[in-house]
Design a protein around this motif. Structure first.
Motif, short mmCIF file in Angstrom:
data_model
loop_
_atom_site.label_atom_id
_atom_site.label_comp_id
_atom_site.label_asym_id
_atom_site.label_seq_id
_atom_site.Cartn_x
_atom_site.Cartn_y
_atom_site.Cartn_z
N HIS A 34 73.83 29.32 56.08
CA HIS A 34 74.80 28.71 57.00
C HIS A 34 76.21 28.63 56.42
O HIS A 34 77.09 28.04 57.02
N ASN A 35 76.42 29.20 55.26
CA ASN A 35 77.73 29.33 54.61
C ASN A 35 78.42 28.02 54.26
O ASN A 35 79.64 27.99 54.09
N LEU A 36 77.66 26.94 54.13
CA LEU A 36 78.27 25.71 53.64
C LEU A 36 78.61 25.88 52.17
O LEU A 36 77.84 26.45 51.39
N ILE A 37 79.78 25.39 51.79
CA ILE A 37 80.19 25.39 50.40
C ILE A 37 79.82 24.04 49.83
O ILE A 37 80.29 23.01 50.31
N CYS A 38 78.95 24.02 48.83
CA CYS A 38 78.52 22.76 48.22
C CYS A 38 79.04 22.70 46.79
O CYS A 38 78.96 23.68 46.05
N VAL A 39 79.58 21.55 46.43
CA VAL A 39 80.11 21.35 45.08
C VAL A 39 79.46 20.11 44.48
O VAL A 39 79.22 19.12 45.16
N GLY A 40 79.15 20.19 43.19
CA GLY A 40 78.63 19.06 42.44
C GLY A 40 79.76 18.38 41.70
O GLY A 40 80.56 19.05 41.05
N THR A 41 79.83 17.07 41.79
CA THR A 41 80.95 16.33 41.21
C THR A 41 80.54 15.58 39.95
O THR A 41 79.37 15.35 39.69
N ILE A 42 81.55 15.17 39.22
CA ILE A 42 81.34 14.38 38.02
C ILE A 42 80.88 12.97 38.38
O ILE A 42 80.30 12.26 37.57
#
Length: 187
Positions: A34-42
Motif C-alpha cells: 500500500h506504499n505507506l512510508i514507515c519510520v522508526g523513531t528514537i
C-alpha cells in the motif's frame, strides 16, 4: 534528522521533506502493498506516512510495549531500530533493547514479542515464508535468531565471533548472507 527527504528521479530534484514530530529517525521502510512510508523513531514510535497526501496517517507507540513489568530500571524509552513488512498488514519492529515485536498494523498491541536476551539493539528483522515454514529472522550484533512467526518457537540461531552488521535473504533459495566485521578472508 527529524525529516524524511524525498527525491524525484524523473525530475532529478529533491521534493519538500516530510516533517516528523520525533527528534530523530532511526530506520525507514516502504510497504510495497500500500506504499505507506514507515519510520522508526528514537522515541520508540513508528510513524506511517501516506506519500500521496504527504500527511502522517498513523503513529504506533512500540516503546511502551517494549517495557515490561519485569524490567528493573527504566532510564529511557527503547527506540525503534528496525522495521520489516511481511505483507500489507503484518509488520515486525526491532527495538534498541533487543526486543522484536510483531504487529498487525490494525492493532496497537503486538501479536507476539520475542526477546533476544542480550540487550543489544536489533539491527534487522526479516520475514521468510517458504514451503511449510513461516519464519522470522531477527539479528543483533551477536546473533541471528530464526523463529516461528505464529508461536515464537525457536527454529535455530547463528552466532559469530565478529559483530554482525547486515542480513540478506535470497528469496526462494534458502540462501542467507551475513555481513560482519571480520578481517578479510583469503580464499
Amino acid at each position: 534528522s527529524h525529516q524524511i527527504y524525498r527525491f524525484n528521479l524523473e525530475q532529478g530534484r529533491f521534493l519538500n521533506p516530510l516533517d516528523s514530530e520525533a527528534s530523530s529517525l532511526n530506520c525507514i521502510k516502504i510497504n510495497p502493498e500500500h506504499n505507506l512510508i514507515c519510520v522508526g523513531t528514537i522515541a520508540g514510535k513508528v510513524e506511517a506516512w501516506d506519500p500521496r497526501t504527504r500527511n502522517r496517517v498513523a503513529v504506533l507507540d512500540c516503546g511502551l510495549q517494549a517495557i515490561s513489568s519485569e524490567t528493573d530500571l527504566v532510564t529511557s524509552v527503547p527506540s525503534v531500530t528496525s522495521l520489516a513488512f511481511r505483507d500489507g498488514l503484518n509488520m515486525g519492529v526491532g527495538t534498541s533493547t533487543g526486543l522484536v515485536l510483531l504487529y498487525d498494523i490494525r492493532s496497537k498491541k503486538p501479536m507476539l514479542s520475542k526477546d533476544h536476551m542480550y540487550g543489544l539493539p536489533i539491527k534487522k528483522v526479516q520475514y521468510h515464508k517458504e514451503h511449510n515454514n513461516d519464519l522470522v529472522f531477527s539479528m543483533d550484533s551477536q546473533t541471528v535468531k530464526i523463529w516461528d512467526r505464529e508461536s515464537g518457537k525457536p527454529y535455530t540461531s547463528i552466532e559469530a565471533t565478529a559483530e554482525f552488521t547486515d542480513l540478506c535473504l535470497y528469496k526462494q533459495s534458502g540462501l542467507l548472507f551475513l555481513a560482519n566485521e571480520q578481517p578479510k578472508m583469503q580464499t
